[in-house]
Write an enzyme that holds these catalytic residues in place. Sequence first.
Site, mmCIF file in Angstrom:
data_model
loop_
_atom_site.group_PDB
_atom_site.id
_atom_site.type_symbol
_atom_site.label_atom_id
_atom_site.label_comp_id
_atom_site.label_asym_id
_atom_site.label_seq_id
_atom_site.Cartn_x
_atom_site.Cartn_y
_atom_site.Cartn_z
ATOM 1 N N LYS A 82 30.430 138.764 28.048
ATOM 2 C CA LYS A 82 30.132 139.985 28.815
ATOM 3 C C LYS A 82 29.022 140.838 28.203
ATOM 4 O O LYS A 82 28.322 141.542 28.918
ATOM 5 C CB LYS A 82 31.410 140.813 28.983
ATOM 6 C CG LYS A 82 32.420 140.083 29.842
ATOM 7 C CD LYS A 82 33.653 140.889 30.107
ATOM 8 C CE LYS A 82 34.638 140.036 30.901
ATOM 9 N NZ LYS A 82 35.821 140.759 31.332
ATOM 10 N N ASP A 118 34.899 145.785 35.671
ATOM 11 C CA ASP A 118 36.125 145.852 34.861
ATOM 12 C C ASP A 118 36.670 147.278 34.753
ATOM 13 O O ASP A 118 37.884 147.488 34.795
ATOM 14 C CB ASP A 118 35.855 145.321 33.451
ATOM 15 C CG ASP A 118 35.934 143.801 33.377
ATOM 16 O OD1 ASP A 118 36.564 143.189 34.252
ATOM 17 O OD2 ASP A 118 35.346 143.233 32.434
HETATM 18 P P1 NAP Z 1 36.514 139.739 22.769
HETATM 19 O O1 NAP Z 1 35.221 140.402 23.053
HETATM 20 O O2 NAP Z 1 36.527 138.414 22.105
HETATM 21 O O3 NAP Z 1 37.381 140.799 21.902
HETATM 22 C C1 NAP Z 1 38.580 140.421 21.301
HETATM 23 C C2 NAP Z 1 39.311 141.643 20.772
HETATM 24 O O4 NAP Z 1 40.614 141.229 20.350
HETATM 25 C C3 NAP Z 1 38.637 142.283 19.564
HETATM 26 O O5 NAP Z 1 38.845 143.677 19.609
HETATM 27 C C4 NAP Z 1 39.415 141.651 18.387
HETATM 28 O O6 NAP Z 1 39.416 142.444 17.214
HETATM 29 C C5 NAP Z 1 40.796 141.619 18.972
HETATM 30 N N1 NAP Z 1 41.707 140.658 18.343
HETATM 31 C C6 NAP Z 1 41.653 139.305 18.434
HETATM 32 N N2 NAP Z 1 42.708 138.756 17.773
HETATM 33 C C7 NAP Z 1 43.415 139.792 17.248
HETATM 34 C C8 NAP Z 1 44.613 139.876 16.489
HETATM 35 N N3 NAP Z 1 45.285 138.785 16.116
HETATM 36 N N4 NAP Z 1 45.064 141.109 16.155
HETATM 37 C C9 NAP Z 1 44.404 142.218 16.535
HETATM 38 N N5 NAP Z 1 43.262 142.215 17.259
HETATM 39 C C10 NAP Z 1 42.779 141.008 17.625
HETATM 40 O O7 NAP Z 1 37.364 139.499 24.124
HETATM 41 P P2 NAP Z 1 37.296 140.386 25.487
HETATM 42 O O8 NAP Z 1 36.284 139.830 26.421
HETATM 43 O O9 NAP Z 1 37.221 141.819 25.097
HETATM 44 O O10 NAP Z 1 38.733 140.057 26.124
HETATM 45 C C11 NAP Z 1 39.918 140.555 25.520
HETATM 46 C C12 NAP Z 1 41.117 140.163 26.379
HETATM 47 O O11 NAP Z 1 41.126 140.900 27.619
HETATM 48 C C13 NAP Z 1 41.116 138.682 26.779
HETATM 49 O O12 NAP Z 1 42.438 138.200 26.681
HETATM 50 C C14 NAP Z 1 40.666 138.692 28.225
HETATM 51 O O13 NAP Z 1 41.164 137.586 28.964
HETATM 52 C C15 NAP Z 1 41.276 140.000 28.707
HETATM 53 N N6 NAP Z 1 40.586 140.559 29.872
HETATM 54 C C16 NAP Z 1 41.250 140.590 31.060
HETATM 55 C C17 NAP Z 1 40.646 141.129 32.166
HETATM 56 C C18 NAP Z 1 41.400 141.184 33.460
HETATM 57 O O14 NAP Z 1 40.801 141.328 34.529
HETATM 58 N N7 NAP Z 1 42.703 141.106 33.407
HETATM 59 C C19 NAP Z 1 39.338 141.618 32.113
HETATM 60 C C20 NAP Z 1 38.675 141.570 30.889
HETATM 61 C C21 NAP Z 1 39.317 141.034 29.775
HETATM 62 P P3 NAP Z 1 38.252 142.326 16.103
HETATM 63 O O15 NAP Z 1 37.108 143.171 16.624
HETATM 64 O O16 NAP Z 1 38.869 142.863 14.885
HETATM 65 O O17 NAP Z 1 37.893 140.874 16.022
#
Ligand code: NAP
Length: 288
Positions: A82, A118
């Site tokens: 994104k 989003d």
């Molecule tokens: P991303 O950019 O990869 O960000 C991942 C986030 O999760 C970071 O803040 C990371 O922290 C944190 N994280 C990962 N593992 C962790 C753990 N074990 N403990 C604590 N924090 C952890 O991913 P994203 O695009 O933001 O997506 C995040 C989630 O939202 C995904 O599951 C995605 O499918 C979901 N989502 C859903 C929708 C929907 O329409 N429902 C829309 C958007 C996203 P660090 O910075 O410390 O690495």
Amino acid sequence: MDIWTVDALPSLGSTKPEFQLGVLGDPVEHSLSPRMQNAALAARGLPYRYERVHVSPSRLEEAFARLRELGFIGWNLTLPHKIAGLSLVDRLDPEAADLEAINTVLNHGGELIGFNTDGRGLQAALTEAFKIDLTKVRIAVLGAGGGAGHASARFLARLRPERLLLVNRTLAKMENLKNQLAGDPRITFWDFDQLERVFREADLIVNATSAGLAGGILDWEPDWLQADHRVFDMVYGREGDTPMVAWAKRKGVPAVDGRLMLLHQGAFAFEHWFGRPVPVQAMRDALR
Ligand code: NAP
């Protein structure tokens, strides 16, 4: 083909001309967007298909070029694309520029326009799920340093909730947000060691970490969750509750997973591609 790859795209034009829309991600297997968008296309009588395309970060630019060349109507981006997608479009919708992330691309006669649905999708989902006025609650966003969390934090900050508590495992990844939102005393920044206090000071917990997606669950004490909390997990599973939603429900706390946000962000994306009416009911039924 169930999941497409960048290498499979060149032959598309002749073999599968109705494939004109898709979602690009890594991983992308979990995405329910095709189910929902294909139901919407059918309901509107549009002769197109929406598919999953597995694209690794190193091939995102190539994927954009191929889809543009093939004349795709548009596509969605899911994790981790994104933020990288921002620099691959010709023009950004003002909201996407403000949120610094895109999840929707419209190919307007060869010009790629980037949108972010989003934020509005999250707002619509929270309002529908909990029937709350978002300006009157204290909201905690877990994972505010990630792509979805960062954009959600920016979007929620504009709604001016009573308090906004932004939490990330890696504090350094919220530096940008800190600079952008500095000066608003209602917005504070926390790391995961301070989660207990965050729970005490928030009414609505929004999980924007990908922890649930990896099959894990955040390492916190169950007693931190109280009956008057509300839990929104952006993560969604293909079947059943996510671990976080199941955990909250066991405590009697109202909780919903990310399907509702998926629905609303998807409906806004569909509107960018095809205008109104958006067959929201067909999309909702497809996600059940
Ligand atoms: P991303 O950019 O990869 O960000 C991942 C986030 O999760 C970071 O803040 C990371 O922290 C944190 N994280 C990962 N593992 C962790 C753990 N074990 N403990 C604590 N924090 C952890 O991913 P994203 O695009 O933001 O997506 C995040 C989630 O939202 C995904 O599951 C995605 O499918 C979901 N989502 C859903 C929708 C929907 O329409 N429902 C829309 C958007 C996203 P660090 O910075 O410390 O690495």
